[in-house]
Each structure stands twice: as C-alpha cells, then as structure tokens.
Design an enzyme around this catalytic site. Structure first.
Site, short mmCIF file in Angstrom:
data_model
loop_
_atom_site.label_atom_id
_atom_site.label_comp_id
_atom_site.label_asym_id
_atom_site.label_seq_id
_atom_site.Cartn_x
_atom_site.Cartn_y
_atom_site.Cartn_z
N PRO A 57 42.62 39.02 44.59
CA PRO A 57 43.30 40.30 44.29
C PRO A 57 44.72 40.08 43.79
O PRO A 57 45.19 38.94 43.71
CB PRO A 57 43.32 40.97 45.66
CG PRO A 57 43.51 39.83 46.61
CD PRO A 57 42.80 38.64 46.01
N GLU A 63 36.71 38.34 52.23
CA GLU A 63 37.84 38.92 52.98
C GLU A 63 38.15 40.25 52.31
O GLU A 63 38.53 40.27 51.15
CB GLU A 63 39.07 37.99 52.94
CG GLU A 63 38.80 36.51 53.21
CD GLU A 63 38.03 36.23 54.49
OE1 GLU A 63 38.03 37.09 55.39
OE2 GLU A 63 37.39 35.17 54.58
N CYS A 89 46.60 43.89 53.11
CA CYS A 89 45.29 44.17 53.73
C CYS A 89 45.42 44.39 55.22
O CYS A 89 44.70 45.18 55.80
CB CYS A 89 44.32 43.03 53.43
SG CYS A 89 44.93 41.43 53.96
#
Ligand code: NAD
Length: 449
Positions: free
Chosen positions: A119, A218, A252
């Site tokens: 990301p 993840e 996150c």
C-alpha cells in the site's frame, strides 16, 4: 500516478504495466531466481547491509520523497527511513535458521519467485518487510508497489541495485489493482505477501488458493481501545491521541473507536477533544505541523460523507482539529460520540483521523463490545489493574494488543498480523514471514552413511 497531497503537484507519472509487461517482469525474476538462491547466504546478507548504509546516506532525500508522495509528517517519514535501514540489518543477521528435528536436518528452501503487493501509507518499510526476508531467504521478488507511491518504490529499487543486488532479483512492476492482480495470477509466482485493504486481500487470497500458493495477507482494521475507570487518564488520552492521528489517521493500526468506562467517559472525551483542537494542520514538510492532509481529495470527500452521514444518524462532533480550507485532500481530526449502533463507521474501515467514543458500564460486558467488529488487527487497554489487563489479553480478538501503550505499537522482531478480516494467520515481522516465503525441507542421512 502519484500526486503531492498537500500541493496537488504530480510527483511521478507512468503508464500502468499491462499483462505483457507483467509477463516479461515475472520472466526476468524467474530467470534470476536460481542464481540468487545459489548465492551464498553471506553474500545475500552483505547486499542487505550495503542497502542499509545507502538508505541511511540518502535518508533526507528518501524522507522528502515519502512526504511529497503520501503527505505524512516529515518526522514520521524520517522514522520510516531509519526503520528500513534497521530492518535490512536485522534480516542480514537473521536469515532462515537451519533446525534439527528427530533425525532430520530441516532447512528452509526459497520458493523461487514471490510477489509483494504493497500500500501507499507506509511506502518504504512495509515493502521492505516483505522483500528483505524474501531476499535473504533466496527468493526473487516481483514488487507491485502502490500506484500512489511509485517514486518511493523506484528510489528503493535504485538503492537495492547500487547495493549490488543482481538484475532481476527485485523487479518493480508499476500500476494499480489490475497490474497487481496480473502479478498474483502468474503461475510462476510461488508465494505472495500482501498488505492493503481487506477487499483487495480477498481477491488475492482466491488467486493464491487456486494454485495452492502460500499467501500472507495484512489487511484493514477498526482498532479498539478500552479505557477503564482505574486507568491513568493522561496516559490513555496521550496514547489514543497519538495512535488515532499518526500518518494523519491513515495507519492500519490506528485507534478508531474507544470504549470508555462511564464514570470517566465524559472527561476522556473532553480531554481528547482538546488534543484534537490543539493539532496544527499544515504543510507536512514543516516541523511545526502536527497533522498533514489525507492521501487525496477523494479520501477526504469519503471522510466528509461518512461523518455527515453519522451526524444525520445522531452522532455528535465532540471535538475537531482546525481545517485547511485551501487543501482539497485535508480533513480535520474528528472526535464523534453517540454513533448509532448501525453506523457504517463501526463495520467499514474509514482511513482518516475519525475516532468515536462509546461509554460502557459493566467491565465484564466490555470484551464482547470490543470484539464486535469484522476486524482484529490491534487493540489497546488502559487500566491500573493487572487482573483487568490479564482479562484483556485473554478476551480481546486482535493480533497486536497494547497494555497502557499506544495501540499502534510494532516492534521489528515481533509478529505483526491480524485476525478475522484483518489477517489470514500468516504474520510478518521478525522471522515470521519465512513461514510463507520458504518451504521446509527435511533431509536424512549424509554422504558418508
Ligand atoms: P489497497 O488495497 O487499495 O491497495 C494495496 C495494494 O494492492 C496496492 O498496491 C494496490 O494497487 C493493490 N491492489 C488493489 N486491489 C488489488 C487486486 N484486486 N489485486 C491485486 N492487487 C490489488 O490499499 P491502500 O489504499 O493502498 O492502503 C490502505 C489499506 O491498507 C487500508 O485498508 C489499511 O488498513 C491497509 N493496511 C494494512 C496494513 C497491515 O499491516 N495490516 C498496513 C498498512 C495498510
């Protein structure tokens, strides 16, 4: 294409790799993989150590690039760069171990070509936590970085090459979701390590399952903090304020919802509201700024719509940081109370500095409330009582649990991964990703027998 979220200027632009380019890229990695696997482990580790030195030498440039692409604070970007160098040395020192079990010597063999799909929010160290263990274990890597952080990816690959990594051992493939999907679907890719949204992870899991390829995912989180009446309230407020606004609320492991025991809930809300109101939004390059913009105007519009919808269903804005009127990607840190039970903010991750607080009465009932989420990445508990902390460890469903610490705590040596829709039980961090990126080989006997 990546755009500076604060200035709106284009930072990096390139066409997305199509199927043909993906095919060639995976082919390059497949050709390089056997040579790299046969390279002595000390030489592979030496490349990682040289990479660490180069990252440190280029720290300022890399940090400025990260700030330009993703808008995180410069201090955060410098921290990320420093972590990257530290991680490279860690993996150089901790290659997969050779083990003895019964009469067998157990070795870890590389898989060949593995894919890393990453990301934008932690654009250097999150990818590094994938390719560093992959490389020291002897794999070649096809890396699909976020299309929003391609310049940082290109700079990282340059440094790997300067460090002496042979051509084809890390092949960057630039593009978006379709490019990532093409990489993960390639039959020559024998392992996948992914960080990103649960939605994308689900697609990748299916591609991996079809070929029985190991795959570490993840993914997203709506991370809870439970604040008991016996907690050190200053500490709890400090931790939640920090963990909910780090990377401008786009982490996150960010704390996104708080359950505060009723006798302290009002005071907790008032103090957290003060902290948000004291934030200084602005240019993330400036040292005095404490809140930068979101990644894009689309992200800030999504946050605006989610908060407006919550307010229409009865939520109250209990605190808010100042805004940045002339920056379309900016969104103020926002504290909500009275979120309705069915509000989407409780079930769908909003990647923005929006935090909600609910009061609870019964200590025994709070764990069920805390676990009432599709996700289980990180959780935090604030209490002065050891028995309550012990209960938290037993009852909270999360891969990372912080006790009287920030909920976004991560150490390099420890496993990092979530449960439920946040992860598939294959953590990264430390030596844990070797379980995904290598295969066990049990060998019996010797030539002399
Ligand atoms: P994203 O899922 O949109 O993209 C992540 C990466 O996957 C990008 O490289 C993207 O191009 C690629 N991708 C997207 N769809 C794909 C598909 N169908 N097939 C293959 N590749 C695909 O996520 P993002 O917006 O870049 O990052 C934010 C998300 O990442 C948040 O949900 C956040 O919680 C999560 N995240 C999780 C962790 C963790 O460790 N659990 C860490 C950081 C970010």
């Amino acid at each position: 294409m990546s755009r500076n979220p604060y200035t709106s200027e284009v930072v990096f632009s390139t066409a997305a790799a199509g199927r043909d380019e993906v095919d060639v890229s995976v082919g390059r990695a497949a050709a390089a993989a056997p040579g790299w696997a046969a390279t002595p482990i000390q030489e592979r580790a030496a490349v990682l150590r040289r990479f660490a030195d180069l990252v440190e030498a280029d720290a300022t440039k890399l940090a400025d690039l990260i700030v330009a692409e993703v808008g995180k604070l410069r201090s955060e970007a410098l921290g990320e760069v420093e972590w990257t160098a530290r991680s490279a040395r860690y993996y150089a020192d901790h290659p997969p171990a050779v083990d003895r079990r019964g009469g067998a010597v157990v070795r870890r063999r590389p898989l060949g070509v593995v894919a890393a799909v990453t990301p934008w929010n932690v654009p250097l160290v999150t990818p590094a936590w994938k390719w560093l263990p992959a490389l020291v274990a002897g794999n070649a890597v096809v890396w699909k970085p976020s299309e929003l952080a391609s310049a940082t990816a290109a700079a990282a690959v340059d440094l790997l090459v300067q460090a002496g990594l042979p051509g084809g051992v890390v092949v960057p493939v630039l593009g978006g979701a379709e490019t990532g999907q093409a990489v993960c679907a390639d039959p020559r890719v024998r392992g996948i390590t992914f960080t990103g949204s649960t939605e994308a992870g689900r697609t990748i899991a299916v591609l991996a399952a079809q070929r029985f390829v190991p795959c570490a995912l993840e993914m997203s989180g709506i991370n809870v903090a439970v604040v008991f009446a016996d907690a050190d309230l200053d500490l709890a407020v400090d931790c939640v304020a920090g963990a909910s606004t780090a990377i401008n609320g786009q982490k996150c492991t960010a704390t996104r919802r708080v359950l505060a025991q009723r006798t302290v809930a009002e005071e907790f809300v008032a103090r957290l509201a003060q902290r948000y109101e004291a934030l200084r939004p602005g240019d993330p390059l400036r040292e005095t700024t404490t809140l930068g913009p979101l990644i894009s105007p689309t992200a800030s519009e999504r946050a605006r719509l989610a908060v407006s919808a919550a307010q229409r269903s009865g939520a109250r804005v209990a605190g808010r940081s100042p805004g940045l009127e002339d920056v379309p990607a900016a969104f103020p840190a926002t504290l909500l109370t009275g979120l309705s039970t069915g509000d989407p903010l409780r079930r769908q991750e909003l990647f923005a500095p929006v935090t909600s607080v609910d009061a609870f009465d019964e200590a025994d009932g709070v764990w069920q409330l805390a676990n009432d989420s599709p996700y289980g990445l990180s959780a935090a508990v604030y209490t002065g009582d050891a028995a309550t902390a012990g209960k938290a460890l037993e009852r909270l469903q999360a891969g990372v649990i912080a006790v009287n610490r920030r909920g976004d705590a991560v150490d390099l040596e420890a496993p990092f991964g979530g449960v439920k829709d946040s992860g598939n039980g294959r953590p990264e961090g430390g030596e844990y990703l070797y379980d995904t990126l290598t295969t066990h080989q049990a060998t019996y006997g010797t030539a002399a027998e």
